[in-house]
Write an enzyme that holds these catalytic residues in place. Structure first.
Site, PDB file in Angstrom:
ATOM      1  NE  ARG A  48       3.550  -0.625  -5.928  1.00  0.00           N
ATOM      2  CZ  ARG A  48       2.366  -1.449  -5.494  1.00  0.00           C
ATOM      3  NH1 ARG A  48       2.524  -2.401  -5.079  1.00  0.00           N
ATOM      4  NH2 ARG A  48       1.772  -0.931  -6.571  1.00  0.00           N
ATOM      5  CB  SER A  59       1.559  -4.262  -1.735  1.00  0.00           C
ATOM      6  OG  SER A  59       0.663  -4.857  -1.422  1.00  0.00           O
ATOM      7  CD  GLU A 110       1.734  -1.661  10.225  1.00  0.00           C
ATOM      8  OE1 GLU A 110       1.396  -1.870  12.206  1.00  0.00           O
ATOM      9  OE2 GLU A 110       0.950  -2.187   9.812  1.00  0.00           O
ATOM     10  CG  PHE A 116      -0.579   0.919   7.579  1.00  0.00           C
ATOM     11  CD1 PHE A 116      -1.362   1.380   8.808  1.00  0.00           C
ATOM     12  CD2 PHE A 116      -0.879   0.587   6.279  1.00  0.00           C
ATOM     13  CE1 PHE A 116      -2.730   1.062   7.655  1.00  0.00           C
ATOM     14  CE2 PHE A 116      -1.839   0.335   5.628  1.00  0.00           C
ATOM     15  CZ  PHE A 116      -3.066   0.613   6.797  1.00  0.00           C
ATOM     16  CG  HIS A 167       0.743   1.527  -1.279  1.00  0.00           C
ATOM     17  ND1 HIS A 167       1.371   0.652  -1.911  1.00  0.00           N
ATOM     18  CD2 HIS A 167       0.209   1.088  -1.934  1.00  0.00           C
ATOM     19  CE1 HIS A 167       1.187  -0.183  -2.129  1.00  0.00           C
ATOM     20  NE2 HIS A 167      -0.017  -0.172  -2.935  1.00  0.00           N
ATOM     21  CG  ASP A 216      -6.958  -0.249  -0.216  1.00  0.00           C
ATOM     22  OD1 ASP A 216      -8.395  -0.495  -0.233  1.00  0.00           O
ATOM     23  OD2 ASP A 216      -5.860  -0.109  -0.118  1.00  0.00           O
ATOM     24  NE  ARG A 262      -2.655   0.091  -5.277  1.00  0.00           N
ATOM     25  CZ  ARG A 262      -3.790   0.064  -6.126  1.00  0.00           C
ATOM     26  NH1 ARG A 262      -4.026   1.494  -7.135  1.00  0.00           N
ATOM     27  NH2 ARG A 262      -4.208  -0.444  -7.217  1.00  0.00           N
TER      28      ARG A 262
END
Ligand SMILES: Cc1ncc(C[n+]2csc(CCOP(=O)(O)OP(=O)(O)O)c2C)c(N)n1
Lengths: 283, 307
Positions: free
Chosen positions: B6, B32, B53, B78, B104, B112, B162
């Site tokens: 990331r 994130s 989104e 998402f 992610h 999560d 992630r």
């Protein structure tokens, strides 16, 4: 302040303390939006909701959907305190093999809907309300939304649909803490004037201080009058409420406290408890 | 050394940002996904759309139609899940020049839990005409992928993780549609995509200690798939294991199976998530629990070679 309200405030504080414990213990989770919703959850689980912890799937129960599913820590804490499952279980939050997943699932006693993908819980609550109408049941459907969550299109689709279907058996509560994940709601995507929007969509709107349990209870009483429109209670809250360095910031939206922060947080919540009890914390 | 894909993505966006056609969008996850780095450098060409989104992806299509090179980011679950129809109609069908970079991906999302662990994105995105689909192995490769696709016209889907991942591909060239040979061996070929490469290399080392020589191929591009390399190594080793942090349906394993059965039927075993949702827990531990581990790979390989 009467005894009952005082008790509900103590419960809210206990929810906060347990939520911080759980998030610290898991080193992951969402403190900000858990703390902001604790008073609402206390009012619901210890006064409002018609539920039976011994019979979590009782057909006549009021439904509750945590549409902002990331506040799972506060939710699980409220359910455990209400007796749906042992407090001990909270220690397993977010760990491998746990019943208490990062976001709520229907496998947890007392949880009516699996959530975590924002916006969907709101639609789900409409389905539960429609079902009550079909079956001529008098249970009510409560749903807790985040303000950032209201960025999602599906929230406004549900808002249109609930009004169109006269779902006055829905009592939605909006945790208006003014912050989402990346920052302040009005900076990222302005929602205001929010109450006008819901009114224009055909909802009864009530404005309350979301940390004043008496105001929350009064608004719910008014919403229960059922005038053919769905109900939206906009609860003005403080993200991170109760822990000074988590308040009014997005920094602790999804970040666990470190050891020092954790100890400070618990100390502050202990002090609040003493204050509510009217005791001198130095005693 | 472990590095974040990331972070590498954010840094590369900043590097690309001097080109005014580059526009970056995010859906309230910029801290994130690390697109926030681009926001700091080029605030006028960054749009935090809020938690939207579908709208984000639709807007990205419009930007592309107007000559921009939009990068749109969110969590894989998402941006692919919520926005799929918009991606299909507005980006894939129009062949719009939109780069969807999802972070992610997979089960290593961790605590999560299942709602956030995207295990079917590669299959979904490979199903769309015009899209090219890429899952880099580490941060270094992520940099090369982002720099490369920025200037290849048309839609791309890139999946990042992630967790920080071990750096392996220090100077291997990235070519769209080309597999990368990491290790040569004659007994079996291990093919993987994405961040599980480190586990595959570890398995190959275990196999070597057991007298089994394994080829290791990293397949950063899922679509278009590198048919030639699959067939070449199928002929050479006669046995293949695929490894991916994705459902075994519709991902790398399925694509390799298609190539093999049409061109050179070969014994194949697929390692991935076996048609279940994930759960909460530390990311790397989940990967082990769900069988995407060096141990499981080497055991499967040993039983294939010895049977
Ligand atoms: C569809 C979807 N997109 C993105 C996310 C990631 N996410 C989790 S919480 C959050 C911010 C939510 O803000 P808000 O509703 O205001 O929650 P609160 O401040 O009450 O915690 C985001 C973007 C998600 N869970 N679901």
């Amino acid at each position: 302040m009467n005894i009952e309200i005082r008790d509900l405030m103590l419960r809210a504080n206990e929810i906060r303390r347990l939520a911080i414990d759980m998030i610290y213990n898991a080193q992951s989770g969402h403190p900000g939006g858990s703390l902001s919703s604790a008073d609402i959850l206390s009012a619901l689980y210890f006064k409002v909701l018609r539920v039976d912890p011994k019979n979590p799937l009782w057909e006549e129960r009021d439904r509750f959907v945590l549409s902002k599913g990331h506040a799972s820590a506060a939710y699980y804490a409220a359910l455990a305190l209400r007796g749906f499952f042992p407090l001990e279980d909270l220690k397993t939050f977010r760990k491998i093999g746990s019943m208490l997943q990062g976001h709520p699932t229907i496998h947890v006693p007392g949880v009516d809907m699996t959530t975590g993908s924002l916006g969907q819980g709101f639609s789900n609550s409409l389905g539960m309300a429609l079902s009550a109408k079909i079956d001529k049941k008098d249970y009510l459907v409560y749903v807790l939304l985040g303000d950032g969550e209201c960025n999602e299109g599906i929230v406004w689709e549900a808002a249109l649909s609930a009004a169109h279907n006269n779902l006055d058996n829905i009592i939605a509560i909006l945790d208006r803490n003014m912050y989402q994940l990346d920052g302040a709601t009005e900076k990222i995507l302005s929602l205001e004037p929010l109450q006008d929007k819901f009114r224009a969509f055909g909802w009864n709107v009530f404005n309350v201080d979301g940390h004043n349990i008496e105001e929350i209870l009064n608004a719910i009483d008014m919403a229960k009058r059922r005038n053919g429109k769905p109900n939206m209670i906009i609860a003005r809250t403080i993200k991170g409420k109760g822990v000074s360095f988590m308040e009014n910031t997005h920094e602790f939206h999804g970040k666990a406290p470190n050891k020092e922060q954790y100890e400070r947080a618990i100390k502050e919540l202990d002090e609040i408890e003493h204050k509510i009890k009217g005791a001198d914390p130095n005693e | 050394m472990n590095e974040s894909q990331r972070q590498a993505y954010g840094e590369t966006l900043v590097k690309l940002g001097s080109d005014r056609r580059i526009v970056v969008l995010d859906a309230d996850l910029s801290s994130s996904t690390h697109t926030i780095m681009f926001q700091r450098a080029y605030p006028d060409r960054f749009f935090n759309m809020g938690i939207q989104e579908q709208n984000m992806v639709g807007v990205a299509a419009g930007l592309a139609m107007s000559g921009k090179i939009p990068f749109a980011s969110s969590f894989a679950v998402f941006v692919v899940g919520r926005a799929y129809d918009v991606i299909r109609q507005s980006i894939a069908y129009t062949n719009a020049n939109v780069k969807i970079v999802a972070t992610h991906g997979g089960i290593t999302v961790g605590e999560d839990g299942a709602t956030h662990q995207m295990l079917e994105d590669l299959g979904i995105m490979c199903g769309l005409p015009n899209f090219r689909v890429i899952a880099p192995a580490d941060a270094q490769e992520t940099r090369r992928v982002i720099e490369n696709i920025a200037y290849v016209d048309g839609p791309f889907y890139v999946r990042l993780s992630r967790e920080k991942v071990p750096t392996i591909l220090v100077d291997e060239v990235f070519d769209i549609g080309k597999g990368i040979v990491i290790r040569e061996g004659d007994d079996i070929t291990l093919i993987s995509t994405g961040i599980v490469l480190s586990r595959v290399i570890e398995a190959a080392e275990t196999l070597a200690k057991n007298g089994i020589s394994a080829s290791v191929i990293h397949m950063p591009t899922l679509k278009p798939i590198d048919k030639d390399i699959i067939v070449k190594y199928a002929i050479r080793t006669g046995r293949i294991i695929t490894v991916e942090e994705h459902t075994v349906f519709n991902g790398l394993g399925s694509r390799v199976a298609e190539v093999l059965s049409e061109n050179h039927p070969t014994r194949l075993s697929r390692i991935g998530i076996n048609d279940v949702f994930g759960e909460s827990g530390p990311g790397w531990e989940l990967l082990e629990k769900y069988g995407i581990s060096a141990k499981n790979i080497s055991e499967k390989a040993i039983s294939m070679v010895r049977s």
